[in-house]
Enzyme design. Sequence first.
Site, PDB file in Angstrom:
ATOM      1  N   ASP A   1       0.870  -1.180   0.000  1.00  0.00           N
ATOM      2  CA  ASP A   1       0.000   0.000   0.000  1.00  0.00           C
ATOM      3  C   ASP A   1       0.904   1.226   0.000  1.00  0.00           C
ATOM      4  OD1 ASP A   1      -2.387   1.761   0.495  1.00  0.00           O
ATOM      5  OD2 ASP A   1      -3.312  -0.193   0.875  1.00  0.00           O
TER       6      ASP A   1
ATOM      7  N   HIS B   1      -2.783   3.341  -4.576  1.00  0.00           N
ATOM      8  CA  HIS B   1      -2.236   2.779  -3.332  1.00  0.00           C
ATOM      9  C   HIS B   1      -0.829   2.224  -3.562  1.00  0.00           C
ATOM     10  CE1 HIS B   1      -5.709   3.218  -0.689  1.00  0.00           C
ATOM     11  NE2 HIS B   1      -6.477   2.867  -1.697  1.00  0.00           N
TER      12      HIS B   1
ATOM     13  N   GLU C   1      -9.736   3.052  -5.535  1.00  0.00           N
ATOM     14  CA  GLU C   1      -9.347   4.379  -5.065  1.00  0.00           C
ATOM     15  C   GLU C   1      -8.121   4.927  -5.800  1.00  0.00           C
ATOM     16  OE1 GLU C   1     -11.058   4.260  -0.512  1.00  0.00           O
ATOM     17  OE2 GLU C   1      -8.993   3.632  -0.844  1.00  0.00           O
TER      18      GLU C   1
ATOM     19  N   TRP D   1     -16.827  -4.189  -1.991  1.00  0.00           N
ATOM     20  CA  TRP D   1     -16.547  -3.552  -0.711  1.00  0.00           C
ATOM     21  C   TRP D   1     -17.348  -2.282  -0.463  1.00  0.00           C
ATOM     22  CZ3 TRP D   1     -14.353   1.262   0.551  1.00  0.00           C
ATOM     23  CH2 TRP D   1     -13.864   2.023  -0.531  1.00  0.00           C
TER      24      TRP D   1
ATOM     25  N   TYR E   1     -16.477  -4.637   7.740  1.00  0.00           N
ATOM     26  CA  TYR E   1     -15.184  -3.990   7.949  1.00  0.00           C
ATOM     27  C   TYR E   1     -14.961  -3.934   9.457  1.00  0.00           C
ATOM     28  CZ  TYR E   1     -13.733  -2.486   3.289  1.00  0.00           C
ATOM     29  OH  TYR E   1     -13.269  -2.463   1.998  1.00  0.00           O
TER      30      TYR E   1
ATOM     31  N   ASP F   1     -12.484  -2.959  11.177  1.00  0.00           N
ATOM     32  CA  ASP F   1     -11.816  -1.789  11.734  1.00  0.00           C
ATOM     33  C   ASP F   1     -12.838  -0.750  12.188  1.00  0.00           C
ATOM     34  OD1 ASP F   1     -12.027  -2.001   8.845  1.00  0.00           O
ATOM     35  OD2 ASP F   1     -11.323   0.071   8.752  1.00  0.00           O
TER      36      ASP F   1
ATOM     37  N   TRP G   1      -8.550  -3.528   8.150  1.00  0.00           N
ATOM     38  CA  TRP G   1      -7.606  -2.489   7.745  1.00  0.00           C
ATOM     39  C   TRP G   1      -6.964  -1.920   8.998  1.00  0.00           C
ATOM     40  CZ3 TRP G   1      -6.785  -2.781   2.780  1.00  0.00           C
ATOM     41  CH2 TRP G   1      -7.800  -3.211   1.930  1.00  0.00           C
TER      42      TRP G   1
END
Length: 555
Positions: free
Chosen positions: A193, A264, A329, A395, A420, A422, A470
Amino acid sequence: MSDIPYHLFPGLDVELIPAPSRLSPSIGGGTGYAIDEETEIEATPGTERVARWLRATVGAATGYPLSPHSGDGDRVLLRIMPELADELGSPEAYRFTADGCVVAIDGASEAGLFWGAQTFRQLLGADAFRRAPLARKPEWEVPAVTIHDAPRFRWRGLMLDVARHFMPKEGVLRYLDLMAAHKLNVFHFHLTDDQGWRVEIKRYPKLTETGSWRSRTKFGHRASPLWEEKPHGGYYTQDDIREIVAYAAERHITVVPEIDLPGHSQAAIAAYPELGNTDVITALTVWDNWGISANVLAPTDNTLRFYEGVFEELLDLFPSEFVHVGGDECLKDQWRRSPTAQARIKELGLADEDELQAWFIRHFDTWLAARGRRLIGWDEILEGGLADGAAVSSWRGYEGGIAAARAGHDVVMCPEQQVYLDHRQDAGEDEPVPIGYVRTLEDVYRFEPVPAQLTEEQARHVLGTQANLWTEVMEDQARVDYQAFPRLAAFAEVAWGHLPAPAERDFADFERRMAVHYRRLDALGVAYRPPAGPRPWQRRPGVPGRPIDGPPPSR
């Protein structure tokens, strides 16, 4: 008595997670089957690895040798019975019977047998999850039951991000054991990443020499003004990766690597600046902040050849059918300003920068397919079209998965709004770094991976589901444990079980079984979030920059 669905038989006090499909009292009845120092394992052909695992785990916890079977007498009988696949509808099916002086574990395959062995371990009690015997001698007894069980989905996954915060190899191996204990079978390994490159690539040594560490780390989420002013880094050698993959295979877990592109990718560009859009940017460092970096790969032949070299080494390390390429992204501002990128768009006859990203993904889709592998990426890769064999990780909600399935692509459902991990578990002020949606244990338990909008034929493209971790705000193993558990146990039941519709699920029964399962997690040393809320040392009060309830702007 014939066996009946697990959730319809509350009279059997068997607290298994994930709950099995069907069980009943064994025909012989009785008080159960007790193992002791005389108990042996009869490993029929094809079951030797499972027998070895039982000796290494149950044998270590009990202190009993669980020697190879030498004749008549009490024993654990292991058998491969392929016909169970047709009978129960999955090659991972198993049948468990404790009756008389024999525990029989039959698997449709070695994987099915292994999941049956996991059930056996749970039935023995929480102390069976310890690494050495206790001074006191527990009663090592399983109830007299017969279980028929099989998973709903072939993909029951956990994604772990080791790029934002590195997890040393021993921690990764530990998480593979935790996955196996919950009958999860796909480990999505997020290796690269903007904030770090974590896998050794021999032909490109700077990826780890430079790209595997950053000078400092944001403490908390993006709005926090706090920094940890020390370098953070680490990476896995190729031998580390081989060990991880082999360790996972022993536990019937497939490791799917992820190498992010074209976004990323700042860590890679920091190591090899020519991978970036050099006509609009200068040299970079590995990113020390969270969010979405504007620095993306240049759409050049040099970049394609570079990543082909990366994937060549990766394919030698990971035998998995799927290879994840990220694809999400990707900010396009640099491409809009880059003469090189604009020339590439014109050369290829593309309409815009979005089609340029699709060209990037299709190139590696074709490259991987030519080598017998399948590309999978986040749902943005749908934009611009995919080859027939490519698959999608949905996602941003259900929409990407619905579109992919309707177009004939396989899908793994992992919507951020549901799985998710996180994201915070409670709205309370003492919740550590409370980012994202509030998703409680019950919310995860009521998650349904297959969208109601799909037809029966389209729904067959849903390979399964995975939970994602994440690690921007998970600086160490204890914090990862806190975010993952107990919600990962609820997710495992969703991924494994043929549960009723979400509104009809018996969460009270799940909580009853979790009361026992917490003791197993304690024995495994898992720093989970207790039902009553975080323990004093798990709280992090006073961290500024807590965002309001809602999704973080990035995955």
